[in-house]
Design an enzyme around this catalytic site. Structure first.
Site, mmCIF file in Angstrom:
data_model
loop_
_atom_site.group_PDB
_atom_site.id
_atom_site.type_symbol
_atom_site.label_atom_id
_atom_site.label_comp_id
_atom_site.label_asym_id
_atom_site.label_seq_id
_atom_site.Cartn_x
_atom_site.Cartn_y
_atom_site.Cartn_z
ATOM 1 N N TRP A 1 16.346 4.452 -12.456
ATOM 2 C CA TRP A 1 16.310 5.968 -12.367
ATOM 3 C C TRP A 1 17.612 6.527 -11.203
ATOM 4 C CZ3 TRP A 1 11.763 3.572 -12.104
ATOM 5 C CH2 TRP A 1 11.361 3.234 -10.814
ATOM 6 N N ARG A 2 18.192 5.325 -10.449
ATOM 7 C CA ARG A 2 19.000 5.623 -9.706
ATOM 8 C C ARG A 2 20.444 5.618 -10.197
ATOM 9 N NH1 ARG A 2 16.569 2.921 -4.023
ATOM 10 N NH2 ARG A 2 14.678 4.555 -3.959
ATOM 11 N N GLU B 1 9.948 10.375 -11.097
ATOM 12 C CA GLU B 1 8.962 10.999 -9.728
ATOM 13 C C GLU B 1 7.767 11.084 -10.457
ATOM 14 O OE1 GLU B 1 9.532 10.597 -7.130
ATOM 15 O OE2 GLU B 1 11.889 10.329 -6.856
ATOM 16 N N THR C 1 2.001 5.085 -9.760
ATOM 17 C CA THR C 1 2.142 3.967 -10.557
ATOM 18 C C THR C 1 3.013 3.192 -9.523
ATOM 19 O OG1 THR C 1 2.107 4.780 -12.559
ATOM 20 C CG2 THR C 1 3.007 2.940 -12.452
ATOM 21 N N TYR D 1 6.106 17.614 -3.628
ATOM 22 C CA TYR D 1 6.876 16.294 -3.472
ATOM 23 C C TYR D 1 7.746 15.990 -4.585
ATOM 24 C CZ TYR D 1 8.125 11.360 -4.206
ATOM 25 O OH TYR D 1 8.771 10.316 -4.154
ATOM 26 N N ASP E 1 5.460 11.637 0.799
ATOM 27 C CA ASP E 1 4.492 10.963 0.168
ATOM 28 C C ASP E 1 3.834 9.888 1.004
ATOM 29 O OD1 ASP E 1 6.401 8.877 0.510
ATOM 30 O OD2 ASP E 1 6.487 8.381 -1.447
ATOM 31 N N CYS F 1 10.729 3.207 17.500
ATOM 32 C CA CYS F 1 9.180 3.186 16.910
ATOM 33 C C CYS F 1 8.142 3.103 17.779
ATOM 34 C CB CYS F 1 9.180 2.117 15.820
ATOM 35 S SG CYS F 1 7.549 2.046 14.994
#
Length: 345
Positions: A28-29, A45, A51, A125, A143, A208
């Site tokens: 999908w990109r 999306e 999934t 989202y 998400d 981080c």
């Protein structure tokens, strides 16, 4: 060192540079950054809401082959849409996608976040993902992957949705919002994984807090999961795995799908009592017990005992109908029994 305001440009740059080198090639990109095909992005999306990406790629290609355009999706009967969605689970997503496609064909594709949010089945989202990837709008997604990455960056064990959204909004690169959203999601999916994060490979480990603590997997703290409810049911196979009596499911979970005639074993009754109720309803007769299958879906663990029988209503071609995974498991009992019988002769 944590990602405070002075460090945000460096964190963004490091993450985007990593994404440009290591971002996943996904079906999908397709298309220029920030100007992707909205239909493909939207379908992907919705599909990926429940999934995993590895399985999602197969389902996505199958769905796009069946419905290559939003016009094709809107024109299709809902039964065909549910059949193409078969195996993905959470079928309300497919029903909402079909409803929304009809609205899009009539009114045109939305051109704003609010417009996408108004479509059936599209939440914050999905709307943020679509507008950032197809319109270049500066909307940060939120998400599970984003939650985990940001909780670890900031050393937050109990991140709330508003907290995550605020941190995501702060960190978002306004010049490349779509790429940045995908970068955070890819980082969470491939490097900043839940149980064994690959901190040496992380482009933002310098900032981080979870990495600096020495226990990155402790962030965020596990969510309290809802209790799984045990449910027993009986089903009657009238026919075989190719032709069988099927009934349409009702309710939000499996509504619109077809399946073997089934009765839930109510509290205080035995499976035999539920089976008697089922046989009476169908006007059928039981000939034997095929076996038991189990399946977990949406906080329910279903134990289904499958019986064979004769009589009842007319049969349907099983391959033509959309069936949930539980019913496929039930039909596999018949297939295995037939294979076993064939192998003994």
């Amino acid at each position: 060192m944590t990602p405070s305001s002075p460090h945000l440009p460096a964190v963004r740059a490091a993450l985007l540079a990593w994404f440009d080198r290591s971002g996943r090639a996904l079906p999908w990109r397709v298309g220029p950054e920030g100007r992707r095909d909205p239909y493909r992005v939207w379908v992907s999306e919705v599909l990926l809401q429940q999934t995993q990406v590895v399985r999602g790629q197969v389902y996505f290609e199958r769905f796009m082959t069946a419905f290559p355009t939003v016009q094709a999706l809107a024109a299709a009967p809902i039964e065909a849409v549910l059949k193409a969605w078969e195996g993905c689970g959470y079928y309300a997503r497919a029903r909402n996608l079909h409803r929304a496609a009809g609205k899009v064909v009539g009114e045109g594709l939305p051109t704003t976040y609010e417009g996408w949010l108004a479509l059936p089945g599209v939440g914050p989202y999905t709307a943020a993902a679509v507008v950032s990837l197809t319109l270049g709008e500066a909307r940060a997604v939120n998400d599970g992957n984003v939650r985990r990455v940001l909780a670890r960056l900031h050393g937050e064990k109990q991140p709330t949705d508003p907290w995550v959204q605020a941190r995501a909004d702060d960190l978002l690169d306004p010049e490349r919002p779509g790429a940045f959203n995908e970068a955070v999601m890819d980082l969470g999916a491939t490097v900043c994984t839940p149980k064994v994060p690959k901190c040496p490979d992380c482009p933002v480990s310098l900032w981080c807090a979870a990495f600096q603590s020495g226990q990155p997997a402790a962030y965020p703290a596990p969510k309290v999961r809802s209790a799984v409810r045990e449910m027993r049911a009986v089903a009657l196979l009238l026919g075989d795995a190719r032709e069988a009596v099927l009934e349409r499911r009702e309710g939000t979970l499996l509504g619109g799908l077809m399946g073997l005639p089934t009765e839930v074993v109510d509290e205080g009754e035995t499976p035999d009592q539920a089976l008697a109720r089922l046989v009476t309803r169908l006007g059928a007769r039981v000939t034997g017990e095929l076996g038991t299958v189990t399946h977990t879906m949406t906080h329910r663990h279903v134990t289904l005992t499958v019986f064979t029988g004769v009589g009842g209503p007319g049969r349907s071609q099983v391959a033509d109908e959309p069936l949930p995974r539980l019913d496929h498991k039930a039909l596999e009992l018949w297939t295995r029994r037939e294979a076993s019988l064939f192998g003994t002769h």
